[in-house]
Design an enzyme around this catalytic site. Sequence first.
Site, PDB file in Angstrom:
ATOM      1  N   HIS A 142       4.557   1.203  58.599  1.00 25.42           N
ATOM      2  CA  HIS A 142       6.022   1.211  58.588  1.00 25.42           C
ATOM      3  C   HIS A 142       6.546   2.636  58.788  1.00 25.42           C
ATOM      4  O   HIS A 142       7.606   2.840  59.393  1.00 25.42           O
ATOM      5  CB  HIS A 142       6.559   0.672  57.257  1.00 25.42           C
ATOM      6  CG  HIS A 142       6.464  -0.810  57.106  1.00 25.42           C
ATOM      7  ND1 HIS A 142       7.242  -1.682  57.837  1.00 25.42           N
ATOM      8  CD2 HIS A 142       5.697  -1.580  56.290  1.00 25.42           C
ATOM      9  CE1 HIS A 142       6.961  -2.922  57.480  1.00 25.42           C
ATOM     10  NE2 HIS A 142       6.027  -2.896  56.554  1.00 25.42           N
ATOM     11  N   ASP A 149       7.961  -6.560  58.859  1.00 29.14           N
ATOM     12  CA  ASP A 149       7.919  -7.631  57.858  1.00 29.14           C
ATOM     13  C   ASP A 149       9.000  -8.629  58.231  1.00 29.14           C
ATOM     14  O   ASP A 149      10.160  -8.224  58.464  1.00 29.14           O
ATOM     15  CB  ASP A 149       8.212  -7.093  56.453  1.00 29.14           C
ATOM     16  CG  ASP A 149       7.135  -6.161  55.938  1.00 29.14           C
ATOM     17  OD1 ASP A 149       6.071  -6.071  56.577  1.00 29.14           O
ATOM     18  OD2 ASP A 149       7.365  -5.517  54.899  1.00 29.14           O
ATOM     19  N   GLU A 213      -0.567 -10.193  53.118  1.00 29.66           N
ATOM     20  CA  GLU A 213       0.888 -10.396  53.146  1.00 29.66           C
ATOM     21  C   GLU A 213       1.231 -11.284  54.335  1.00 29.66           C
ATOM     22  O   GLU A 213       1.099 -10.851  55.488  1.00 29.66           O
ATOM     23  CB  GLU A 213       1.632  -9.053  53.266  1.00 29.66           C
ATOM     24  CG  GLU A 213       1.397  -8.109  52.106  1.00 29.66           C
ATOM     25  CD  GLU A 213       2.043  -6.739  52.305  1.00 29.66           C
ATOM     26  OE1 GLU A 213       2.334  -6.380  53.469  1.00 29.66           O
ATOM     27  OE2 GLU A 213       2.259  -6.030  51.319  1.00 29.66           O
ATOM     28  N   HIS A 216       3.769  -9.630  56.897  1.00 30.68           N
ATOM     29  CA  HIS A 216       3.526  -8.313  57.493  1.00 30.68           C
ATOM     30  C   HIS A 216       2.648  -8.423  58.731  1.00 30.68           C
ATOM     31  O   HIS A 216       1.589  -9.047  58.713  1.00 30.68           O
ATOM     32  CB  HIS A 216       2.852  -7.402  56.460  1.00 30.68           C
ATOM     33  CG  HIS A 216       2.549  -6.018  56.982  1.00 30.68           C
ATOM     34  ND1 HIS A 216       3.279  -4.918  56.595  1.00 30.68           N
ATOM     35  CD2 HIS A 216       1.617  -5.562  57.858  1.00 30.68           C
ATOM     36  CE1 HIS A 216       2.797  -3.837  57.202  1.00 30.68           C
ATOM     37  NE2 HIS A 216       1.781  -4.213  57.979  1.00 30.68           N
TER      38      HIS A 216
END
Length: 233
Positions: A142, A149, A213, A216
Amino acid sequence: MRFIKLFCLLISCSFISPQISAQGNKNISATEKKILDQGLVDIQSVNPEILVELKYATPDNFMKKNVYGDLTHAYLQPEIAKRLSKASSLLKKAKPGYKLLVYDAARPNTAQYKLWDALDDLKIPARQKTQYVADPKIGSNHNFGCAIDLTVVDEKGNPLDMGTKYDFFGPLAYPRSEQEMLRQGKLTTKQIANRNILRMAMVHAGFTVNTTEWWHFDGMSKKQARAKYGMIK
């Protein structure tokens, strides 16, 4: 005289920053200007059909507060934004009426430190911290504008049931644990199918899945991102 003024006005307009004009002349915050100056682009300037709700710009996150301050738009490196636009098109083709909803994109490294420190308040053991938040000294994808996300919303704008909320800590959110969670009755086949709707669009657009995740996705490895782009401070 009027002709001279008009000529000057036309000349001045021709020198408007291409980054600002690409954003529709909206007001750009100081943080966002720095991000634009590093060459990143607003996702919605690339594809306006993609929805954005930055969770860390609201109290609706695991920290229960706004972490991003004046960062309210989603930014990515141009090649990653283009790939996300492709994912949006693939989703639209597979599920007409469905749209991508972005929860997080480019993140300044200063915010990464806040997320990292917040894990101590949640009593997350030190050995497990990097499982949920990348060490800010190294940086998250990120922090290079190469990770996203997101989720999927239906025709009515409602997020699909993915089995957990965004930023849920634990195996229930792990793609690698879905079949085990299904056997234990903690996830349903519908919830896994919903995750696969998102996953298929993203993978076919060139993103890789994060194993812990469901929301993600990475546009490239962290090693590649670090070599190609500077960290967003």
